[in-house]
Design an enzyme around this catalytic site. Structure first.
Site, short mmCIF file in Angstrom:
data_model
loop_
_atom_site.label_atom_id
_atom_site.label_comp_id
_atom_site.label_asym_id
_atom_site.label_seq_id
_atom_site.Cartn_x
_atom_site.Cartn_y
_atom_site.Cartn_z
N GLN A 1 -4.37 -0.93 9.84
CA GLN A 1 -4.25 -2.26 9.27
C GLN A 1 -4.80 -3.33 10.22
O GLN A 1 -4.46 -3.35 11.40
CB GLN A 1 -2.77 -2.55 8.95
CG GLN A 1 -2.52 -3.88 8.27
CD GLN A 1 -3.15 -3.98 6.88
OE1 GLN A 1 -3.14 -3.03 6.11
NE2 GLN A 1 -3.73 -5.12 6.58
N LYS B 1 0.83 -1.21 0.00
CA LYS B 1 0.00 0.00 0.00
C LYS B 1 0.87 1.26 0.00
O LYS B 1 0.57 2.24 -0.70
CB LYS B 1 -0.94 0.00 1.22
CG LYS B 1 -2.03 -1.07 1.12
CD LYS B 1 -2.80 -1.22 2.42
CE LYS B 1 -3.75 -2.41 2.35
NZ LYS B 1 -4.44 -2.68 3.63
N ASP C 1 -10.98 3.35 4.20
CA ASP C 1 -11.40 1.95 4.15
C ASP C 1 -12.92 1.83 4.12
O ASP C 1 -13.46 0.75 3.87
CB ASP C 1 -10.88 1.19 5.38
CG ASP C 1 -9.63 0.38 5.07
OD1 ASP C 1 -9.41 0.05 3.89
OD2 ASP C 1 -8.89 0.07 6.03
#
Ligand code: NDP
Length: 309
Positions: A98, A54, A124
């Site tokens: 994460q 990422k 997200d």
């Protein structure tokens, strides 16, 4: 019949090419690039790889990608304090924490963290407010994996409206938002899970079948209507040679790589499904790269929205 392979890697490359000049334009207009903060707590080998990918993708399109690490011993209060700092940061437009979080943080740590992230920086799409907006069909930041799947279906010209879609898996990050996005596009949607009876028969009704279970090879030919589009979200690591040989015949390049590495990444869909399906996403190289591409899209979108306020 052999299914058309839907190349997520190639589409992700095209999306990167599309987004890069838009990022440069943002930076020129606002005097700074979009900023993406990725929070990694503790040690997890798989998370290290995901986060590295990422960060690299962010750098490649011209973002300011920052890694914020906390040790395994960090408390939930430490993590929430970091999120609060990033919420207030002028240079960060997106915040990604994460998963999975270390077990020591407690069973409700993930939801406590999602409650704390500023919705406008929630790239997200996991905060309750943004999930609610998705349910209501209002504009919002949408979870990256289902968003990438919709992008793939759209760009590959696979019709959704009026089709039967079946999703195996009801998680917050894949199954549920996938169902909502397909429903919004006028598919008739069925959501299956581990308690669904006659799973194969239910799936065989589908024109679009999305597998998101984390069960290697769960989806066999018996699950697939001839000509259906099959999207394989699963990412499963096989380390047993006997199991690997059930996936690929001796002499197959994937098996040769297994012999070199001692492991291989497979999806939830057995490769034999290609004999029946009309189109199929591979693993690796299907949904995974699109998830990262959509994270870039969401971060640019968040940056533009913040800059406009
Ligand atoms: P979860 O473990 O949160 O959810 C799995 C879902 O699958 C659950 O709803 C579960 O049902 C269902 N399920 C499990 N076993 C069966 C079964 N035998 N029959 C029917 N349903 C079953 O997983 P995620 O949604 O987070 O992820 C799913 C997979 O996708 C994983 O392999 C993950 O690594 C991968 N993934 C890949 C991404 C990518 O970018 N390619 C991104 C995110 C995830 P129940 O609710 O009843 O337990």
């Amino acid at each position: 019949m052999s299914a058309r392979i839907l190349d997520g890697q190639a589409l992700a490359g095209r999306l990167r090419e599309e987004i890069t000049p838009q990022v440069a334009e943002f930076a020129r207009r606002h005097g700074r690039p979009p900023g993406l903060a990725i929070v990694l707590v503790g040690q997890n080998a798989a998370s290290e790889i995901y986060v590295r990918n990422k960060l690299k993708a962010g750098r490649d399109v011209g973002f300011r990608p920052d890694l914020e690490r906390l040790p395994e011993t960090a408390s939930l209060a430490d993590l929430l304090a970091l999120v609060a700092r990033l919420n207030g940061s002028a240079v960060h437009d997106g915040i990604l924490v994460q998963s999975p979080l270390p077990k020591g943080l407690g069973g409700d740590a993930a939801s406590r963290v999602f409650d704390a992230i500023a919705p406008e920086k929630d790239v997200d799409g996991f905060t309750p407010g943004n999930v609610g907006r998705l349910v209501q069909g209002r504009p919002t930041l949408v979870p990256c994996t289902p968003l990438g799947i919709i992008e793939l279906l759209t760009r590959e010209g696979i019709p959704v409206a009026g089709r039967r879609a079946c999703i195996i898996g009801r998680s917050e990050i894949v199954g549920k938002p996938m169902a909502l996005l397909l429903l919004q596009r006028d598919a008739t949607v069925t959501i299956c899970h581990s308690k669904t009876p006659d799973l194969a028969a239910v799936c065989r009704e589908a024109d679009i079948l999305v597998a998101a279970t984390g069960r290697a090879g769960l989806v066999t030919k018996a699950f697939v209507k001839p000509g259906a589009t099959v999207v394989d979200v699963g990412m499963n690591t096989i380390t047993d040679l006997a199991v690997a040989m059930q996936w690929f015949p001796e002499g197959h390049p994937r098996l040769a790589r297994f012999h070199e590495r001692g492991s291989m990444l497979v999806g939830d869909v057995h490769p034999d499904v290609a004999d029946v399906a009309g189109a199929l996403t591979p693993v690796p190289g299907g949904v995974g790269p699109l998830t990262i591409a959509m994270l870039m899209m969401n971060t640019l979108r968040a940056a533009r929205a913040r800059a406009a306020t």
